[in-house]
Design a protein around this motif. Structure first.
Motif, PDB file in Angstrom:
ATOM      1  N   LYS A  18       0.830  -1.204   0.000  1.00  0.00           N
ATOM      2  CA  LYS A  18       0.000   0.000   0.000  1.00  0.00           C
ATOM      3  C   LYS A  18       0.863   1.251   0.000  1.00  0.00           C
ATOM      4  O   LYS A  18       0.567   2.217  -0.692  1.00  0.00           O
ATOM      5  N   ASP A  19       1.962   1.244   0.765  1.00  0.00           N
ATOM      6  CA  ASP A  19       2.884   2.384   0.785  1.00  0.00           C
ATOM      7  C   ASP A  19       3.461   2.643  -0.606  1.00  0.00           C
ATOM      8  O   ASP A  19       3.536   3.792  -1.051  1.00  0.00           O
ATOM      9  N   ALA A  21       2.223   1.635  -3.532  1.00  0.00           N
ATOM     10  CA  ALA A  21       1.139   2.069  -4.418  1.00  0.00           C
ATOM     11  C   ALA A  21       0.819   3.547  -4.205  1.00  0.00           C
ATOM     12  O   ALA A  21       0.655   4.293  -5.171  1.00  0.00           O
ATOM     13  N   THR A  22       0.764   3.961  -2.956  1.00  0.00           N
ATOM     14  CA  THR A  22       0.479   5.367  -2.657  1.00  0.00           C
ATOM     15  C   THR A  22       1.575   6.269  -3.227  1.00  0.00           C
ATOM     16  O   THR A  22       1.283   7.301  -3.831  1.00  0.00           O
ATOM     17  N   ALA A  23       2.833   5.863  -3.059  1.00  0.00           N
ATOM     18  CA  ALA A  23       3.955   6.650  -3.589  1.00  0.00           C
ATOM     19  C   ALA A  23       3.907   6.726  -5.115  1.00  0.00           C
ATOM     20  O   ALA A  23       4.330   7.722  -5.707  1.00  0.00           O
ATOM     21  N   GLY A  25       1.092   6.685  -6.754  1.00  0.00           N
ATOM     22  CA  GLY A  25      -0.161   7.330  -7.117  1.00  0.00           C
ATOM     23  C   GLY A  25      -1.140   6.388  -7.780  1.00  0.00           C
ATOM     24  O   GLY A  25      -1.922   6.793  -8.636  1.00  0.00           O
ATOM     25  N   TYR A  27      -3.929   2.849  -7.293  1.00  0.00           N
ATOM     26  CA  TYR A  27      -4.836   2.190  -6.369  1.00  0.00           C
ATOM     27  C   TYR A  27      -4.229   0.873  -5.908  1.00  0.00           C
ATOM     28  O   TYR A  27      -3.663   0.119  -6.701  1.00  0.00           O
ATOM     29  N   TYR A  28      -4.335   0.570  -4.644  1.00  0.00           N
ATOM     30  CA  TYR A  28      -3.817  -0.663  -4.062  1.00  0.00           C
ATOM     31  C   TYR A  28      -4.945  -1.657  -3.851  1.00  0.00           C
ATOM     32  O   TYR A  28      -5.998  -1.298  -3.360  1.00  0.00           O
TER      33      TYR A  28
END
Length: 69
Positions: A18-19, A21-23, A25, A27-28
């Motif tokens: 998730k980290d 994916a967030t970095a 940009g 969707y996880y």
């Protein structure tokens, strides 16, 4: 893309999928199959930046984890 290298580096950095994916940009989703067969170079390069490694190392094309350029 060598998934075991990605997972190993994530463990070293103590980051989650998730980290990452967030970095990136994106969707996880928790539905991981553990195999990535067709991934485009810009995505590999982005993952490599997030994990601070050489993209060639992530793909198994180099033994050097970090590029010294």
């Amino acid at each position: 893309l060598n998934v075991s290298k990605v997972r190993g580096r994530m463990a070293e950095l103590k980051v989650t999928q998730k980290d990452v994916a967030t970095a990136l940009g994106i969707y996880y989703t928790a539905n991981e199959k553990g195999s990535i067969e067709k991934i485009k170079l810009p995505v590999i390069e982005a993952i490599a930046r997030v994990l601070s490694v050489d993209p060639a190392w992530l793909c198994g094309k180099s033994d050097q984890m970090v590029s010294h350029l």
